[in-house]
Design a protein around this motif. Structure first.
Motif, PDB file in Angstrom:
ATOM      1  N   UNK A  40      44.382   3.317  19.456  1.00  0.00           N
ATOM      2  CA  UNK A  40      43.527   3.247  18.272  1.00  0.00           C
ATOM      3  C   UNK A  40      42.741   1.941  18.245  1.00  0.00           C
ATOM      4  N   UNK A  41      43.402   0.842  18.604  1.00  0.00           N
ATOM      5  CA  UNK A  41      42.721  -0.455  18.612  1.00  0.00           C
ATOM      6  C   UNK A  41      41.605  -0.483  19.643  1.00  0.00           C
ATOM      7  N   UNK A  42      41.908  -0.106  20.888  1.00  0.00           N
ATOM      8  CA  UNK A  42      40.904  -0.172  21.947  1.00  0.00           C
ATOM      9  C   UNK A  42      39.751   0.801  21.713  1.00  0.00           C
ATOM     10  N   UNK A  43      40.074   2.001  21.274  1.00  0.00           N
ATOM     11  CA  UNK A  43      39.021   2.980  21.007  1.00  0.00           C
ATOM     12  C   UNK A  43      38.118   2.493  19.877  1.00  0.00           C
ATOM     13  N   UNK A  44      38.720   1.948  18.822  1.00  0.00           N
ATOM     14  CA  UNK A  44      37.908   1.494  17.691  1.00  0.00           C
ATOM     15  C   UNK A  44      37.091   0.253  18.009  1.00  0.00           C
ATOM     16  N   UNK A  45      37.562  -0.542  18.966  1.00  0.00           N
ATOM     17  CA  UNK A  45      36.796  -1.740  19.318  1.00  0.00           C
ATOM     18  C   UNK A  45      35.592  -1.416  20.185  1.00  0.00           C
ATOM     19  N   UNK A  46      35.564  -0.227  20.805  1.00  0.00           N
ATOM     20  CA  UNK A  46      34.453   0.130  21.696  1.00  0.00           C
ATOM     21  C   UNK A  46      33.644   1.331  21.228  1.00  0.00           C
ATOM     22  N   UNK A  68      27.069  -5.703  12.577  1.00  0.00           N
ATOM     23  CA  UNK A  68      28.342  -5.937  11.912  1.00  0.00           C
ATOM     24  C   UNK A  68      29.368  -4.835  12.097  1.00  0.00           C
ATOM     25  N   UNK A  69      28.973  -3.685  12.638  1.00  0.00           N
ATOM     26  CA  UNK A  69      29.954  -2.615  12.844  1.00  0.00           C
ATOM     27  C   UNK A  69      31.073  -3.066  13.780  1.00  0.00           C
ATOM     28  N   UNK A 166      40.121   2.218  27.202  1.00  0.00           N
ATOM     29  CA  UNK A 166      38.833   1.524  27.187  1.00  0.00           C
ATOM     30  C   UNK A 166      37.704   2.454  27.604  1.00  0.00           C
ATOM     31  N   UNK A 167      37.990   3.320  28.593  1.00  0.00           N
ATOM     32  CA  UNK A 167      36.996   4.308  29.013  1.00  0.00           C
ATOM     33  C   UNK A 167      36.799   5.359  27.936  1.00  0.00           C
ATOM     34  N   UNK A 168      37.916   5.717  27.257  1.00  0.00           N
ATOM     35  CA  UNK A 168      37.870   6.842  26.321  1.00  0.00           C
ATOM     36  C   UNK A 168      37.036   6.551  25.083  1.00  0.00           C
ATOM     37  N   UNK A 169      36.980   5.277  24.652  1.00  0.00           N
ATOM     38  CA  UNK A 169      36.271   4.962  23.414  1.00  0.00           C
ATOM     39  C   UNK A 169      34.823   5.418  23.409  1.00  0.00           C
ATOM     40  N   UNK A 170      33.983   4.892  24.330  1.00  0.00           N
ATOM     41  CA  UNK A 170      32.583   5.324  24.344  1.00  0.00           C
ATOM     42  C   UNK A 170      32.405   6.813  24.626  1.00  0.00           C
ATOM     43  N   UNK A 171      33.217   7.359  25.543  1.00  0.00           N
ATOM     44  CA  UNK A 171      33.074   8.791  25.867  1.00  0.00           C
ATOM     45  C   UNK A 171      33.416   9.645  24.656  1.00  0.00           C
ATOM     46  N   UNK A 172      34.532   9.330  24.004  1.00  0.00           N
ATOM     47  CA  UNK A 172      34.935  10.081  22.819  1.00  0.00           C
ATOM     48  C   UNK A 172      33.889   9.966  21.720  1.00  0.00           C
ATOM     49  N   UNK A 304      27.831  -4.934  27.030  1.00  0.00           N
ATOM     50  CA  UNK A 304      28.129  -3.511  26.822  1.00  0.00           C
ATOM     51  C   UNK A 304      27.337  -2.940  25.653  1.00  0.00           C
ATOM     52  N   UNK A 305      27.252  -3.715  24.580  1.00  0.00           N
ATOM     53  CA  UNK A 305      26.537  -3.252  23.394  1.00  0.00           C
ATOM     54  C   UNK A 305      25.042  -3.092  23.696  1.00  0.00           C
ATOM     55  N   UNK A 306      24.459  -4.081  24.371  1.00  0.00           N
ATOM     56  CA  UNK A 306      23.025  -4.035  24.663  1.00  0.00           C
ATOM     57  C   UNK A 306      22.700  -2.898  25.631  1.00  0.00           C
ATOM     58  N   UNK A 307      23.557  -2.672  26.631  1.00  0.00           N
ATOM     59  CA  UNK A 307      23.330  -1.544  27.538  1.00  0.00           C
ATOM     60  C   UNK A 307      23.333  -0.229  26.773  1.00  0.00           C
ATOM     61  N   UNK A 308      24.260  -0.091  25.827  1.00  0.00           N
ATOM     62  CA  UNK A 308      24.316   1.130  25.028  1.00  0.00           C
ATOM     63  C   UNK A 308      23.055   1.298  24.185  1.00  0.00           C
ATOM     64  N   UNK A 309      22.605   0.230  23.546  1.00  0.00           N
ATOM     65  CA  UNK A 309      21.387   0.299  22.730  1.00  0.00           C
ATOM     66  C   UNK A 309      20.161   0.574  23.600  1.00  0.00           C
ATOM     67  N   UNK A 310      20.112  -0.058  24.772  1.00  0.00           N
ATOM     68  CA  UNK A 310      18.985   0.140  25.680  1.00  0.00           C
ATOM     69  C   UNK A 310      18.877   1.606  26.110  1.00  0.00           C
ATOM     70  N   UNK A 311      20.014   2.192  26.463  1.00  0.00           N
ATOM     71  CA  UNK A 311      20.002   3.584  26.905  1.00  0.00           C
ATOM     72  C   UNK A 311      19.597   4.535  25.783  1.00  0.00           C
TER      73      UNK A 311
END
Length: 481
Positions: A40-46, A68-69, A166-172, A304-311
């Protein structure tokens, strides 16, 4: 999560009263509960790396929500993590774990049902507060109750599972948003914690072993309060000022935070129960590790955040497409962690340097690809750059902290490890917020300019870390004996 395990367990075994070892069945049930909490911690952090554009659009909010999210969660968690561990010692780890889990589930429900961005960010901070009670207890319970052979087997499962989470957070996050379950759009990314946390809470009540509390354990409330206020003031000022212009409020917050931090340092030199042993602050290798860790985790979380926003914002990928294109990054982290585990004792700070160089190589490849292809990146070109970044990050995540603890005595290792973990959480929050602010500020100048300038800034930051490597200890400790 990548903080050295051996030193933490040694301190806990030395400091706790004797607890009967668990049966094999009880060991694995306990491990499942702890893994659910850390998942829960790792998924919520990513997970908000992918979800933030969708959330901002749905709530009609501006760039401030995107910043701020992640920051609200990580800053609350990081600033209270050391205190959460102390409270567990005093109240009992199981009781503190249950309070943290119940609060985390409730805060997740509020986040999933939030009617406004203010409520959402507040609930994210609440998740961090209860996470600070929850996360430190699992490792302490395992170390105090597992027989040593079972403890080593449990850690052998624990480390790779953290990589999976760590992988599951963004994919989920991407899958849930695009699925738009019951027309709820982004809200299931938080509401899923009600299900996961509910299962973990029931299992924890039934199966989590009880470690005797230490009522005599002292908590310096004044030091803890000063540290929380100092961190919040400085970080709020930096995040707000970098994105919204350097107003009087942001400057005043930094000044107040810095002043309060000076008071915290003064308090640490006088109190009988400092949050950090004074000898640790005089340990050059450890303080260098703190500084390098802060910069690396801040830079990589921002990356990681900027790559996500860029895509999503520039290349117009869907959340699921974005998550799938970031898989090489997270696979690289897992591979780099494996490399570090095999070579950390042999190479120590040289391995840190290798990891930093790999991150820099990935960033350089990305910049060159952007300049040669413009915005017509193919998936495999992106994969080469992000895989390099991920391998370097995975090496650094393990090797920096293990090397920083190379000159730390066993008596100080518990406090040292807690401090490193807190630094990691704070860095995640401030890095994602600050780097995102830079990217969004530059975006009106053009998508290509914004992303390349941001990457160039991160390249310089990692290069600065490389200059500090010679200050790290020459030896390192391994994760498991």
């Amino acid at each position: 999560m990548f903080v050295t395990i051996t030193f933490v367990t040694e301190r806990i075994h030395m400091s706790t009263t004797h607890t009967p070892p668990l049966t094999a069945r009880a060991v694995w049930l306990t491990l499942i509960v702890v893994l659910l909490a850390d998942a829960m911690d790792l998924i919520d952090s990513t997970i908000t790396n992918i979800a933030s554009p969708s959330i901002a659009a749905d709530l009609g909010a501006g760039d401030g929500v995107i910043k701020w999210l992640g920051a609200a969660y990580a800053l609350a968690l990081g600033s209270l993590l050391v205190l959460g561990g102390r409270l567990g010692d005093r109240w009992g780890q199981k009781r503190t774990f249950l309070i943290g889990m119940a609060g985390f589930v409730l805060a997740s429900a509020v986040a999933g049902l939030a009617p406004s961005s203010a409520v959402l960010i507040g609930s994210r901070a609440a998740q961090g507060i209860f996470g600070a009670l929850l996360i430190p207890q699992g490792m302490a319970i395992m170390a105090a109750t597992f027989p040593k052979p079972m403890l080593q087997k449990a850690f052998a499962v624990f480390a790779p599972m953290l990589g999976v989470f760590a992988v599951a957070g963004p994919i989920l996050g991407g899958v849930l948003i695009d699925a738009n379950l019951f027309g709820l759009e982004w809200r299931p990314i938080f509401l899923i914690n009600v299900l996961l946390g509910g299962v973990a809470l029931v299992m924890a009540i039934a199966f989590l072993p009880t470690v005797p509390p230490h009522p005599a354990a002292r908590i310096d409330a004044l030091s803890s309060g000063l540290l929380v206020v100092a961190l919040f003031g400085v970080l709020f000022g930096l995040i707000d000022g970098s994105g919204s212009g350097w107003s009087a409020i942001s400057v005043a917050a930094i000044v107040v935070g810095a002043s309060v931090f000076a008071g915290f340092v003064r308090r640490q030199t006088r109190t009988a129960d400092p949050l950090l042993p004074r000898t640790l602050l005089a340990n050059r290798g450890f303080t260098a590790g703190l500084a390098v860790g802060l910069l690396v985790f801040a830079g990589f979380s921002g990356l990681m955040y900027v790559l996500s926003l860029f895509l999503q914002l520039t290349l117009e990928y869907t959340p699921t497409q974005t998550a799938l294109n970031l898989i090489p990054l997270t696979v690289g982290i897992m591979a780099g962690s494996g490399i570090a585990a095999a070579l950390i004792v042999k190479l120590a700070r040289r391995l840190v340097a290798a990891g930093l160089l790999a991150i820099m190589a990935g960033i350089v490849v990305m910049i060159l690809l952007l300049h040669t292809t413009g915005l017509d990146l193919t998936w495999w070109q992106l994969a080469i750059a992000t895989l390099l970044m991920g391998i370097g990050a995975g090496i650094c995540f393990s090797s920096i902290f293990n090397t920083a603890l190379g000159d730390v005595s066993p008596e100080e290792a518990g406090s040292a490890s807690g401090s490193l973990s807190a630094v990691q959480q704070v860095a995640n929050g401030v890095g994602s917020a600050l780097v995102t602010s830079v990217f969004l500020t530059l975006l009106p100048s053009g998508d290509l300019t914004a992303v390349t300038a941001t990457l160039a800034g991160l390249l310089a930051l990692i290069g600065l870390c490389l200059l500090a490597v010679p200050l790290l200890p020459k030896t390192a400790v391994a994760d498991v004996d």
